[in-house]
Scaffold this motif. Structure first.
Motif, PDB file in Angstrom:
ATOM      1  N   GLU A   1      44.692  40.818  31.978  1.00 46.41           N
ATOM      2  CA  GLU A   1      44.185  40.053  33.342  1.00 46.41           C
ATOM      3  C   GLU A   1      43.804  40.956  34.842  1.00 46.41           C
ATOM      4  O   GLU A   1      45.492  41.038  34.872  1.00 46.41           O
ATOM      5  CB  GLU A   1      44.032  38.620  33.349  1.00 46.41           C
TER       6      GLU A   1
ATOM      7  N   ARG B   1      38.815  40.840  43.594  1.00 42.84           N
ATOM      8  CA  ARG B   1      38.745  40.761  42.626  1.00 42.84           C
ATOM      9  C   ARG B   1      38.137  41.538  41.877  1.00 42.84           C
ATOM     10  O   ARG B   1      36.931  41.784  41.505  1.00 42.84           O
ATOM     11  CB  ARG B   1      37.938  39.262  42.625  1.00 42.84           C
TER      12      ARG B   1
ATOM     13  N   ALA C   1      48.680  38.686  36.435  1.00 44.04           N
ATOM     14  CA  ALA C   1      47.631  37.472  35.537  1.00 44.04           C
ATOM     15  C   ALA C   1      48.937  37.221  34.090  1.00 44.04           C
ATOM     16  O   ALA C   1      49.507  37.909  34.006  1.00 44.04           O
ATOM     17  CB  ALA C   1      46.371  38.149  35.325  1.00 44.04           C
ATOM     18  N   SER C   2      48.003  36.408  33.350  1.00 41.68           N
ATOM     19  CA  SER C   2      48.332  36.832  32.206  1.00 41.68           C
ATOM     20  C   SER C   2      48.508  37.363  31.268  1.00 41.68           C
ATOM     21  O   SER C   2      47.638  38.806  31.170  1.00 41.68           O
ATOM     22  CB  SER C   2      47.539  35.575  31.439  1.00 41.68           C
TER      23      SER C   2
ATOM     24  N   PRO D   1      44.867  42.088  37.960  1.00 45.05           N
ATOM     25  CA  PRO D   1      45.983  41.101  38.951  1.00 45.05           C
ATOM     26  C   PRO D   1      44.937  40.373  40.536  1.00 45.05           C
ATOM     27  O   PRO D   1      43.845  41.339  40.062  1.00 45.05           O
ATOM     28  CB  PRO D   1      47.041  42.272  40.059  1.00 45.05           C
ATOM     29  N   ARG D   2      45.178  39.480  40.854  1.00 42.23           N
ATOM     30  CA  ARG D   2      44.628  39.042  41.616  1.00 42.23           C
ATOM     31  C   ARG D   2      45.174  39.394  43.791  1.00 42.23           C
ATOM     32  O   ARG D   2      46.117  39.649  43.373  1.00 42.23           O
ATOM     33  CB  ARG D   2      43.437  37.178  41.861  1.00 42.23           C
TER      34      ARG D   2
END
Length: 232
Positions: free
Chosen positions: A76, A57, A169-170, A78-79
């Motif tokens: 953001e 993360r 992510a967003s 990525p996870r």
């Protein structure tokens, strides 16, 4: 993202590892009822676990620029999630199942990641490797026998396949590039007309709709105002 991983794995198996065979690929839970309905040799990939890899993360934002170097968006990071599949072979003879597992093992260990041409959707657009590992020692304290007990099936030889995939992510889209400065309208009690000053960005094109006459432009590429102080 999960369905995109399923599609990529199915394409990898049917288009490469099991190419030229009549073996089907399924993603069902291997219950007794499912096994009884099976009518053809089948490789089953049962997704039994999804967990985030918190060690990967990241924090902060990632900038995206267009071909001219202009900031267009911020992302953001990525996870990453580990998707664990229980891979089994289903035929009428144990020897045939072992042969299929051997073919699967030989084909999957050739790849450290899903080939890019097998990826689609967000996985393809991010251009981040989707890692593969097969038949590795389990990282968590849970035996495969517990999985068979949970689905109500009979214990069979299997391969543990783990896919490490990024989840997009967003995205925050950047606003339009600023090409013109603010306008100041000054009024003097001793003058019958107002004076308009437009603080224009150096190098920006003139505004064809700007009023003429009393308007006066000043080039202030680094104009700043101290609180309570004059422009400088």
């Amino acid at each position: 993202m999960i369905d995109e991983v399923d599609t990529a794995l199915q394409g990898l198996l049917t288009g490469e590892t099991l190419a030229g065979t009549d073996i089907q690929v399924a993603f069902d839970a291997p219950t007794k009822d499912w096994a009884a309905r099976r009518t053809a040799p089948t490789v089953n990939l049962f997704l039994y676990d999804i967990q985030e890899d918190t060690e990967l993360r990241q924090h902060g934002t990632m900038a995206e620029y267009d071909a001219e170097g202009v900031l267009v968006a911020e992302h953001e990071p990525p996870r990453y999630f580990a998707l664990s599949y229980l891979v089994t072979a289903w035929t009428n003879r144990a020897q045939d199942e072992h042969r299929i597992l051997s073919i699967l093992l030989a084909g999957l260990v050739r790849h450290d990641a899903v080939p890019p041409d097998r990826l689609g959707g967000t996985l393809a657009s991010m251009e981040i490797p989707v890692r593969l590992s097969v038949a590795m020692p389990p990282a968590r304290d849970r035996g495969l026998a517990d999985i068979w007990t949970a689905v109500g099936g009979n214990l069979k030889p299997s391969l543990d396949l783990v896919v490490l995939a990024p989840l997009a992510a967003s995205v925050i889209r950047a606003g339009a590039v600023v090409t013109d400065g603010m306008r100041l309208r000054l009024h003097d009690n001793d003058s019958p007309a107002d004076e308009t000053r437009r603080l224009r960005i150096a190098g920006a094109a003139a505004d064809p709709a700007a009023p003429l006459g009393a308007e006066r432009e000043r080039e202030l590429p680094t104009a700043r105002r101290r609180r309570g102080g004059p422009l400088r």
